[in-house]
Each structure stands twice: as structure tokens, then as C-alpha cells.
Write a protein that holds these residues in place. Structure first.
Motif, short mmCIF file in Angstrom:
data_model
loop_
_atom_site.label_atom_id
_atom_site.label_comp_id
_atom_site.label_asym_id
_atom_site.label_seq_id
_atom_site.Cartn_x
_atom_site.Cartn_y
_atom_site.Cartn_z
N ASP A 50 1.03 -1.26 -0.31
CA ASP A 50 -0.11 -0.21 0.21
C ASP A 50 1.02 0.62 0.01
O ASP A 50 0.39 2.57 -0.76
CB ASP A 50 -0.88 -0.35 1.03
N GLU A 53 2.57 2.05 -3.25
CA GLU A 53 0.78 2.77 -4.70
C GLU A 53 1.22 3.70 -4.48
O GLU A 53 0.79 4.59 -5.02
CB GLU A 53 0.07 1.12 -3.85
N ARG A 54 1.39 4.21 -2.84
CA ARG A 54 0.84 5.89 -2.33
C ARG A 54 2.04 6.55 -2.96
O ARG A 54 1.66 6.85 -3.30
CB ARG A 54 0.86 5.43 -0.85
N LEU A 56 4.01 5.92 -5.46
CA LEU A 56 3.84 5.83 -7.50
C LEU A 56 2.82 6.71 -7.62
O LEU A 56 2.51 7.76 -8.21
CB LEU A 56 3.17 4.69 -7.58
N GLU A 57 1.76 6.88 -7.02
CA GLU A 57 0.49 7.51 -7.12
C GLU A 57 1.00 8.86 -6.60
O GLU A 57 0.94 9.88 -7.98
CB GLU A 57 -1.00 6.91 -6.24
N SER A 58 1.72 9.56 -6.10
CA SER A 58 2.16 10.83 -5.49
C SER A 58 3.13 11.06 -6.23
O SER A 58 3.42 12.31 -6.90
CB SER A 58 2.17 10.95 -4.26
N GLU A 60 2.67 10.51 -9.92
CA GLU A 60 2.21 10.55 -10.38
C GLU A 60 2.67 8.94 -11.94
O GLU A 60 2.35 9.84 -13.15
CB GLU A 60 1.37 11.80 -10.95
N GLU A 62 2.52 5.92 -14.21
CA GLU A 62 1.79 5.50 -15.02
C GLU A 62 2.36 4.23 -15.86
O GLU A 62 3.57 4.26 -15.85
CB GLU A 62 1.09 6.86 -15.84
N LYS A 66 5.44 2.81 -13.80
CA LYS A 66 5.08 2.74 -12.40
C LYS A 66 5.42 1.30 -12.31
O LYS A 66 5.61 0.65 -11.33
CB LYS A 66 3.91 2.80 -12.74
#
Length: 199
Positions: A50, A53-54, A56-58, A60, A62, A66
Motif C-alpha cells: 500500500d 502504491e501511495r 507511485l500515485e503521489s 503520478e 503510470e 509505474k
């Protein structure tokens, strides 16, 4: 810039392709290590997957990039870290329990949960800022390699070499500007004529 690329001799183009491949690999490692830093920070609150994943999202991230970074981050974890993460599984978080079974308890639970969320958002913001700095530093090294390779082959001035680098690496606009600015500032130390009082 792509017209410049079409005019490059094959030998030079191969050297630039190698430098680009090395840069891409190095940036995956930079991202993966930064993601693991965030895993350590968030370990008491969430599982490592998790936390990755946070990250990778922060940032941005893809697609294939990613996936490659997430995979590399997990691969860099050793067995001890995975075991420690599994051992923490039952003790994480602000689980709902009997203490929150009153109206005041519910309010207290919501406030604590909100405080925790705000804290995590701040940590993610700080981690992203630190990551940007680390990525810019890493890109500077490889952008300078582009400058040196093109200089050896007497192709393009440094501004075009750095512009070609940021184009080939498809850097986001803000990161591209930061890399360009910092590489130019570093090159200025050697390439700008000296003022009389500096000589």
C-alpha cells in the motif's frame, strides 16, 4: 529537436541510446529506493504494498514505468523486512473497538482518523518534494553525459544536448525545466568567460 536526432551519425546515436538506457535504469532505482523510504515511514500504518502504491500515485507514475518501479521496490526489500511487515499486520491502524461505541467516542475516532490522514498527506507531500530533488540530481548526471558525448562528436552546443536529453527521457515539464536550469548553471562555471576580478 527530433530533426537534430535524425541528422546524428549512427555511432553518436548509439552512444546516446546507451546513455538514455542507463539514465532510465538509474531513475527506476532512484524511484524504488525513495518508495522504500516511504515504506519505512508508513510501516506502522500500512502494509508495504500500500505504501509503495501511495508513492507511485503521489509521483503520478503510470503504465510500464509505474509497474517497473513498483516491481523494483519490492525486489529491493529483503526477507527480514517482509517478515517484519507481516508481523505488524495485526497491530496497524486505528481499528474500531468498544471505546468508540458512544457518540463522543465516534467523534473522537473521526478526529483521530482525520488527524492521521492529514499527517499522512503531509508526509506524502514531503516525500514527493524530496523525490523530485533526487530525480533532478540524477537526471543532471545523465544530461551532462549527453553534453559530453555530443561535445566529443562535435555536435550541438550544450543547450541543444540538454534539450535533447529531456526530450528523449520525456521528463515532465517542471522537472525538465529544473534539470535544464541546473545543468546550464553548472556548465556556466566552466564555459562563461571570467570577469577581470575573477581571474
Amino acid at each position: 529537436m527530433s530533426q537534430l536526432l535524425q541528422r546524428l551519425p549512427p555511432e553518436l546515436n548509439r552512444k546516446l541510446e546507451r546513455a538514455e538506457a542507463l539514465a532510465r535504469e538509474a531513475m527506476i532505482d532512484v524511484h524504488a529506493n525513495l518508495a522504500l523510504d516511504l515504506v519505512s515511514i508508513l510501516a506502522p500504518r500500512m502494509p508495504f504494498d500500500d505504501a509503495i502504491e501511495r508513492y507511485l500515485e503521489s509521483m503520478e507514475l503510470e503504465g510500464e514505468e509505474k509497474e517497473a518501479i513498483g516491481t523494483r521496490a519490492v525486489a529491493l526489500m529483503d526477507e527480514r523486512e517482509v517478515q517484519e511487515d507481516l508481523a505488524r499486520e495485526g497491530t496497524r491502524g486505528w481499528g474500531w473497538d468498544w471505546r468508540y461505541a458512544t457518540p463522543l467516542g465516534v467523534l473522537r475516532y473521526i478526529r483521530r482518523h482525520q488527524k492521521r490522514s492529514d499527517e499522512e498527506e503531509l508526509w506524502l507531500e514531503l516525500a514527493a518534494a524530496r523525490a523530485e530533488e533526487a530525480l533532478v540530481e540524477g537526471h543532471m548526471e545523465y544530461a551532462l553525459q549527453f553534453v559530453n558525448v555530443m561535445h566529443e562528436h562535435q555536435h550541438a552546443d550544450p543547450t541543444r544536448a540538454v534539450a535533447l536529453y529531456v526530450e528523449r527521457l520525456e521528463l515532465p515539464e517542471l522537472r525538465a525545466r529544473m534539470v535544464y536550469q541546473r545543468v546550464m548553471a553548472q556548465l556556466a562555471e566552466d564555459l562563461l568567460p571570467r570577469l577581470p576580478d575573477e581571474q
